[in-house]
Design an enzyme around this catalytic site. Sequence first.
Site, PDB file in Angstrom:
ATOM      1  N   THR A 339     -18.174 -12.964 -18.228  1.00 14.05           N
ATOM      2  CA  THR A 339     -19.892 -13.075 -18.109  1.00 14.05           C
ATOM      3  C   THR A 339     -19.829 -11.829 -19.017  1.00 14.05           C
ATOM      4  O   THR A 339     -19.144 -10.116 -18.603  1.00 14.05           O
ATOM      5  CB  THR A 339     -19.933 -13.420 -17.069  1.00 14.05           C
ATOM      6  OG1 THR A 339     -19.104 -14.538 -16.649  1.00 14.05           O
ATOM      7  CG2 THR A 339     -21.460 -13.233 -16.912  1.00 14.05           C
ATOM      8  N   THR A 357     -24.072 -15.688 -20.776  1.00 15.73           N
ATOM      9  CA  THR A 357     -21.887 -16.148 -20.452  1.00 15.73           C
ATOM     10  C   THR A 357     -21.541 -17.020 -21.871  1.00 15.73           C
ATOM     11  O   THR A 357     -22.946 -18.185 -21.340  1.00 15.73           O
ATOM     12  CB  THR A 357     -21.302 -16.244 -19.291  1.00 15.73           C
ATOM     13  OG1 THR A 357     -19.646 -16.337 -19.388  1.00 15.73           O
ATOM     14  CG2 THR A 357     -22.265 -17.591 -18.196  1.00 15.73           C
ATOM     15  N   ASN A 359     -18.882 -18.526 -20.274  1.00 15.48           N
ATOM     16  CA  ASN A 359     -17.452 -19.283 -19.489  1.00 15.48           C
ATOM     17  C   ASN A 359     -16.818 -18.070 -19.516  1.00 15.48           C
ATOM     18  O   ASN A 359     -16.056 -17.211 -19.344  1.00 15.48           O
ATOM     19  CB  ASN A 359     -17.720 -20.104 -19.088  1.00 15.48           C
ATOM     20  CG  ASN A 359     -16.613 -20.549 -17.798  1.00 15.48           C
ATOM     21  OD1 ASN A 359     -17.169 -19.578 -16.742  1.00 15.48           O
ATOM     22  ND2 ASN A 359     -16.238 -21.835 -17.414  1.00 15.48           N
ATOM     23  N   ASP A 381     -17.637 -25.252 -14.984  1.00 13.10           N
ATOM     24  CA  ASP A 381     -17.930 -24.736 -13.713  1.00 13.10           C
ATOM     25  C   ASP A 381     -19.145 -26.206 -12.837  1.00 13.10           C
ATOM     26  O   ASP A 381     -18.888 -25.926 -11.753  1.00 13.10           O
ATOM     27  CB  ASP A 381     -19.819 -23.949 -14.174  1.00 13.10           C
ATOM     28  CG  ASP A 381     -18.986 -22.352 -13.861  1.00 13.10           C
ATOM     29  OD1 ASP A 381     -17.918 -22.169 -13.902  1.00 13.10           O
ATOM     30  OD2 ASP A 381     -19.606 -21.639 -14.941  1.00 13.10           O
ATOM     31  N   SER A 410     -23.443 -22.028 -10.740  1.00 14.97           N
ATOM     32  CA  SER A 410     -23.599 -20.838 -11.711  1.00 14.97           C
ATOM     33  C   SER A 410     -23.523 -19.678 -10.066  1.00 14.97           C
ATOM     34  O   SER A 410     -23.344 -19.996  -9.279  1.00 14.97           O
ATOM     35  CB  SER A 410     -24.673 -20.762 -12.244  1.00 14.97           C
ATOM     36  OG  SER A 410     -23.908 -18.477 -13.011  1.00 14.97           O
ATOM     37  N   SER A 411     -22.551 -18.801 -10.334  1.00 16.32           N
ATOM     38  CA  SER A 411     -22.722 -17.057  -9.834  1.00 16.32           C
ATOM     39  C   SER A 411     -23.375 -16.014 -10.024  1.00 16.32           C
ATOM     40  O   SER A 411     -23.208 -14.861  -9.107  1.00 16.32           O
ATOM     41  CB  SER A 411     -21.255 -16.800  -9.008  1.00 16.32           C
ATOM     42  OG  SER A 411     -20.583 -17.965  -9.001  1.00 16.32           O
ATOM     43  N   GLY A 431     -17.359 -13.764 -12.463  1.00 14.61           N
ATOM     44  CA  GLY A 431     -17.359 -15.447 -12.219  1.00 14.61           C
ATOM     45  C   GLY A 431     -17.610 -15.345 -10.598  1.00 14.61           C
ATOM     46  O   GLY A 431     -18.577 -14.892 -10.148  1.00 14.61           O
TER      47      GLY A 431
HETATM   48  N1  GLY Z   1     -19.573 -18.998 -15.290  1.00 16.07           N
HETATM   49  C1  GLY Z   1     -19.637 -18.134 -14.835  1.00 16.07           C
HETATM   50  C2  GLY Z   1     -20.948 -18.668 -13.546  1.00 16.07           C
HETATM   51  O1  GLY Z   1     -21.590 -18.829 -14.098  1.00 16.07           O
HETATM   52  O2  GLY Z   1     -20.693 -18.154 -12.494  1.00 16.07           O
END
Ligand code: GLY
Length: 533
Positions: A339, A357, A359, A381, A410-411, A431
């Site tokens: 990301t 991102t 991903n 995700d 998401s994070s 991530g």
């Molecule tokens: N794909 C990583 C996130 O959205 O956290």
Amino acid sequence: MASAAPAATRAGLEVLHAGGNAVDAAVATALALAVVHPQAGNLGGGGFAVVRVHGEVSALDFREAAPAAASHDMYLGKNGDPVAEKSLVGPLAAGVPGSPAGLWELHRKHGKLDWANVVAPAVRLARDGFVVTPRLEKSVARAAKLLVRFPETAAVWLPGGEPPPAGSLMKIPSLAATLRDYGEHGPEAITAGPVAAAIETVSDRYGGVLTVADLESYRPVWRKPVFFDAFGWKVASMPLPSSGGIILGQTSGLLERTNWGRTPRFGAERTHLLVEAWRRAYADRFLLGDPSTTQAAESDLLGEGWLDRRARELRSRRATPSDKVRSWKPSAAGESTETTHLSVADGAGNVVSLTTTLNGSFGCGLLVPGVGILLNNEMDDFATAPGRPNLYGLIQGEANAVGPGKRMLSSMSPTIAWRGSETVALGSPGGSTIPTVTVQVLLNLVVDGDDLQTAVNRPRIHHQWMPDQIVVEPDALAPETAWELERRGHELKPRKQLGDVNAVRISSDGTVEAAADPRGPSSAGVVTPAPGT
Ligand code: GLY
């Protein structure tokens, strides 16, 4: 401003020089990243931005959405087990891209320069070429097994069967043409007409379900940021469908309820309490998902009652086994970490914190021929098999199950913090490590008073409830601290790198500084005003 690639930071600085504001610069940088940092920068993915413009803070969700044909069990095999290949490789793994409409919307609402001028640096980079960095060559080499599966992608990114060599000039004429049309006509240049048709055609060719109707109907959403107080600072971060703001808010709320700020800085008690707070915040993440299906709201998890209750659990000087916090089986692996984050501040006090991102690195691996856009694999995700450890992700609940039109949890944690006239914008890739990385840099600043670069540089740790271990960067823990943590029952696991933070700060005297993370070849730059301006 600070971003993951020098050429992208230069694009943002160029726009600031031309009189653009922080939003113009952020959009120009994000688009430049779509050219020079194809691992994560994108037009075929999505992201989130927290912005402060004319003193007002808001959050834009341009996260990908599941296509209309997506369904709860679409990534399960005949035996009912998740098939990782399906949610990671090829266009079945792709959510409806959010970046084309999202970056446009950010600029429409808050930009100052003409749209075409903001897109221009990215067009130039794709058309006239950019110098391949050693990092890009390595990233392409690492992803080669994926990219070679799609001749459309290999034709661009593996010319002659090899990654483009560091030092060579890379041009992507198809992407240049797409960006040029995007600069002239806005998102419809991608989400409708021949480009959208090309996306549907190539998706269909490889078993995907993306349609022109999905692309046309996608809309970014302005959301109320997660606001919380942290040790005398005000903080705004990303709400659902990102878990980032909630995890940051819970961490800070729990630590404030202990005497964390007064414990010795590099001692075991500090690390222990931080880990115990994260253990609970990530356990609660299990309940989160798209705002329409989440089983816990931000107001539940950041409410006084819940934080008080969770804080009482932190009293023990022993590590709490994660399965006692909530009993689910441990996951073996982490979320994808490719990301990218950028932070921008302008002279008028406007600030943008933006994370975007595909991903995985190069997303699902498929490049749309004639268009030059790589498609994401963000569908991974979702909880492809809720309640069970996902091969490549955290354990997640039914709230984050696949469903048509839903946005996957998401994070990402684009964050802005301020105290009086001081302001900081920061965020990271990584991530599931994004919230812990971001909050550590924030705590370095607001609790310990580090200068910006020192706060970004300091070694970091991470814990995400499951697997039950503290991931530790080299030198993050003094030997006696590590020993005491193990004595308290924590398991330590070394890792070379956690995150890649890009941050900016406006000091109380109005000085702007930027810090790029030494962990990556990120780049920070500050525009020096001409004398007399
Ligand atoms: N794909 C990583 C996130 O959205 O956290």
